[in-house]
Design a protein around this motif. Structure first.
Motif, PDB file in Angstrom:
ATOM      1  N   TYR A  93       0.814  -1.211   0.000  1.00  0.00           N
ATOM      2  CA  TYR A  93       0.000   0.000   0.000  1.00  0.00           C
ATOM      3  C   TYR A  93       0.857   1.275   0.000  1.00  0.00           C
ATOM      4  O   TYR A  93       0.612   2.182  -0.811  1.00  0.00           O
ATOM      5  CB  TYR A  93      -0.955  -0.004   1.188  1.00  0.00           C
ATOM      6  CG  TYR A  93      -1.876   1.189   1.229  1.00  0.00           C
ATOM      7  CD1 TYR A  93      -2.668   1.528   0.134  1.00  0.00           C
ATOM      8  CD2 TYR A  93      -1.954   1.996   2.362  1.00  0.00           C
ATOM      9  CE1 TYR A  93      -3.511   2.616   0.164  1.00  0.00           C
ATOM     10  CE2 TYR A  93      -2.798   3.103   2.401  1.00  0.00           C
ATOM     11  CZ  TYR A  93      -3.571   3.400   1.292  1.00  0.00           C
ATOM     12  OH  TYR A  93      -4.395   4.491   1.318  1.00  0.00           O
ATOM     13  N   PRO A  94       1.879   1.379   0.858  1.00  0.00           N
ATOM     14  CA  PRO A  94       2.739   2.571   0.760  1.00  0.00           C
ATOM     15  C   PRO A  94       3.407   2.712  -0.596  1.00  0.00           C
ATOM     16  O   PRO A  94       3.563   3.833  -1.108  1.00  0.00           O
ATOM     17  CB  PRO A  94       3.774   2.349   1.877  1.00  0.00           C
ATOM     18  CG  PRO A  94       3.096   1.458   2.849  1.00  0.00           C
ATOM     19  CD  PRO A  94       2.244   0.555   2.028  1.00  0.00           C
ATOM     20  N   LEU A 127       2.890   5.839  -3.038  1.00  0.00           N
ATOM     21  CA  LEU A 127       4.038   6.636  -3.453  1.00  0.00           C
ATOM     22  C   LEU A 127       4.075   6.795  -4.976  1.00  0.00           C
ATOM     23  O   LEU A 127       4.344   7.884  -5.496  1.00  0.00           O
ATOM     24  CB  LEU A 127       5.323   5.984  -2.952  1.00  0.00           C
ATOM     25  CG  LEU A 127       6.620   6.787  -3.100  1.00  0.00           C
ATOM     26  CD1 LEU A 127       6.525   8.093  -2.341  1.00  0.00           C
ATOM     27  CD2 LEU A 127       7.804   5.964  -2.629  1.00  0.00           C
ATOM     28  N   VAL A 128       3.793   5.715  -5.695  1.00  0.00           N
ATOM     29  CA  VAL A 128       3.768   5.784  -7.161  1.00  0.00           C
ATOM     30  C   VAL A 128       2.659   6.717  -7.635  1.00  0.00           C
ATOM     31  O   VAL A 128       2.838   7.528  -8.552  1.00  0.00           O
ATOM     32  CB  VAL A 128       3.597   4.376  -7.757  1.00  0.00           C
ATOM     33  CG1 VAL A 128       3.337   4.445  -9.261  1.00  0.00           C
ATOM     34  CG2 VAL A 128       4.834   3.531  -7.484  1.00  0.00           C
ATOM     35  N   PRO A 156       0.254   8.104   6.260  1.00  0.00           N
ATOM     36  CA  PRO A 156      -0.045   9.532   6.426  1.00  0.00           C
ATOM     37  C   PRO A 156       1.110  10.432   6.009  1.00  0.00           C
ATOM     38  O   PRO A 156       0.889  11.546   5.521  1.00  0.00           O
ATOM     39  CB  PRO A 156      -0.344   9.666   7.922  1.00  0.00           C
ATOM     40  CG  PRO A 156       0.242   8.471   8.561  1.00  0.00           C
ATOM     41  CD  PRO A 156       0.195   7.390   7.548  1.00  0.00           C
ATOM     42  N   ALA A 157       2.350   9.975   6.193  1.00  0.00           N
ATOM     43  CA  ALA A 157       3.492  10.797   5.788  1.00  0.00           C
ATOM     44  C   ALA A 157       3.495  11.020   4.274  1.00  0.00           C
ATOM     45  O   ALA A 157       3.698  12.149   3.797  1.00  0.00           O
ATOM     46  CB  ALA A 157       4.796  10.143   6.232  1.00  0.00           C
ATOM     47  N   ILE A 158       3.275   9.945   3.506  1.00  0.00           N
ATOM     48  CA  ILE A 158       3.224  10.083   2.046  1.00  0.00           C
ATOM     49  C   ILE A 158       2.046  10.952   1.630  1.00  0.00           C
ATOM     50  O   ILE A 158       2.152  11.792   0.735  1.00  0.00           O
ATOM     51  CB  ILE A 158       3.133   8.690   1.383  1.00  0.00           C
ATOM     52  CG1 ILE A 158       4.415   7.899   1.642  1.00  0.00           C
ATOM     53  CG2 ILE A 158       2.898   8.817  -0.113  1.00  0.00           C
ATOM     54  CD1 ILE A 158       4.353   6.465   1.175  1.00  0.00           C
ATOM     55  N   THR A 159       0.896  10.775   2.303  1.00  0.00           N
ATOM     56  CA  THR A 159      -0.285  11.573   1.980  1.00  0.00           C
ATOM     57  C   THR A 159      -0.038  13.057   2.239  1.00  0.00           C
ATOM     58  O   THR A 159      -0.401  13.923   1.426  1.00  0.00           O
ATOM     59  CB  THR A 159      -1.486  11.085   2.806  1.00  0.00           C
ATOM     60  OG1 THR A 159      -1.694   9.688   2.565  1.00  0.00           O
ATOM     61  CG2 THR A 159      -2.745  11.844   2.435  1.00  0.00           C
ATOM     62  N   ILE A 160       0.586  13.364   3.379  1.00  0.00           N
ATOM     63  CA  ILE A 160       0.875  14.762   3.718  1.00  0.00           C
ATOM     64  C   ILE A 160       1.848  15.372   2.721  1.00  0.00           C
ATOM     65  O   ILE A 160       1.664  16.503   2.251  1.00  0.00           O
ATOM     66  CB  ILE A 160       1.413  14.856   5.157  1.00  0.00           C
ATOM     67  CG1 ILE A 160       0.303  14.509   6.163  1.00  0.00           C
ATOM     68  CG2 ILE A 160       1.966  16.248   5.442  1.00  0.00           C
ATOM     69  CD1 ILE A 160       0.784  14.367   7.583  1.00  0.00           C
TER      70      ILE A 160
END
Length: 401
Positions: A169-170, A174-175, A372-376
């Protein structure tokens, strides 16, 4: 006749020597008749390592666990080994599995022990499997050993599957984030360039930077991608060298978050494999040799090899493992206690249980932080692009007024 140098595992100890034979296959058969496990075979005058396995299809790890479980059930139901192997071949879920099991069955019917029959299929049966089966045959508890082996293989498969599933999922997120940003830079922003040029708008610095970045990605993105692929291939070939691979594996295990999790995964695999071998009667030096092979990280393998050398002198293995700085202190404490109380196998398994649980919780925390880090970060990047575009639009509005 050709002279071959061999490396074998015999009576729980590693041994090296030379043997004359007409072919590599004949040399392997001669060594197997002595009850030895052949680890390597090379021509005496140098050359590459010769293949010692039979050809044909090989078992996947998931299929190997299912085969071991099937043999356990058949032996537990009262079938003899010959019948159990025949039924396992007949009931195999695929032709590949059936072909492997038929070859094992034929070897056993010709008089070979099950461990030796499996040893002739090294692509399907790893040294861990062969070592446990050999110990089970020697101790007269083959069915119980196969059951424990199936549990071990399923645990290893489950741990690997959890690692892969946790990263899917991460990685997808990210892609998607990267693709969205590239799309904005190369397709959306350039649509406004003619509008700004016609009205003579002085673009804000941020907008001009993003337009230049988007143009660079559009013009040179494919070349950058090709360069990255070529670099990845070059790095992969470089990592085939033991020295470079050792440095890379050590650096990987020293990374702040991923490295800590990787150390626990490696330590759990080490402890689980070592404990399983020891409680099934495999001597410590042979168990360490087999355990070394199941560790994918070269730095960890080097540490285990050093521990085996220390154990040969009678000083125990824990000191060498601690000197490597790769294994968690709690596991080292349990292993030291196991050496002192002659309970190394059970305490290694207890340490494996503890580390596997910590790995599971660590994966959950890592995913909980990554998503959440990737989303932010994605939101911040998109917001920055839109803000730069709005600033330019405001400048255009000021000119119109």
């Amino acid at each position: 006749m050709t002279l071959f140098r061999y490396r074998i595992l015999s009576d729980g100890a590693l041994a090296r020597g030379e043997i004359e034979a007409a072919s590599p296959q004949e040399a392997v058969l001669q060594l197997q008749k002595r009850g030895a496990m052949v680890l390597g075979l090379t021509p005496a005058r140098g050359g590459r390592l010769l293949s010692i396995g039979a050809g044909g299809p090989a078992l996947r790890r998931s299929e190997l666990a299912e085969v071991m479980r099937e043999l356990t059930s058949l032996l537990g139901a009262g079938q003899d080994l010959d019948a159990a192997l025949r039924l396992a071949a007949e009931e195999a879920p695929s032709r590949r599995v059936a072909a492997v099991m038929r070859r094992v069955h034929d070897s056993v019917r010709s008089g070979s022990a099950l461990a030796i029959a499996m040893q002739r299929e090294p692509k399907s049966f790893p040294r861990l499997c062969i070592g446990l089966v050999r110990a089970g045959e020697a101790g007269g508890d083959l069915a119980g050993t196969l059951a424990r082996l199936a549990d071990l293989l399923e645990r290893q498969r489950s741990l690997a599957a959890n690692l892969q599933a946790a990263m899917i999922y991460p990685a997808v997120l990210l892609v998607a984030a990267g693709g969205s940003i590239v799309l904005l830079l190369t397709q959306v922003l350039p649509q406004f360039v003619p509008l700004f040029a016609e009205n003579g708008v002085a673009l804000p610095a941020s907008t001009a930077f993003l337009l230049g970045l988007g143009q660079a990605v559009a013009d040179y993105g494919i070349y950058a991608l090709i360069t990255l692929v070529a670099l990845a291939i070059l790095v992969n070939r470089l990592l085939q060298r033991p020295g470079a691979r050792l440095v890379a594996d050590r650096l990987f295990l020293r990374l702040p978050i991923i490295g800590s999790l990787a150390r626990e995964v490696v330590a759990a695999r080490f402890a689980r494999t070592l404990g399983m071998l020891l409680i099934n009667g495999v001597p410590l030096l042979a168990a360490l040799s087999v355990t070394e092979d199941v560790l994918g990280n070269l730095a960890a393998r080097t540490a285990v090899k050093a521990a085996a050398e220390t154990a040969k002198t009678g000083h125990g293995m824990t000191r060498a493992l601690a000197a490597a700085g790769l294994f968690p202190p709690r596991l080292l404490h349990l292993l030291r206690l196991g050496e002192e109380t002659a309970q190394l196998g059970p305490l290694a398994l207890r340490g494996a249980d503890m580390l596997e649980e910590r790995t599971r919780l660590g994966l959950q925390r890592l995913v909980a932080l990554l998503v959440p880090a990737i989303t932010i970060l994605m939101g911040a990047a998109v917001a920055g692009i839109i803000s730069s575009l709005l600033l330019a639009m405001l400048s255009l509005n000021d000119i119109a007024q």
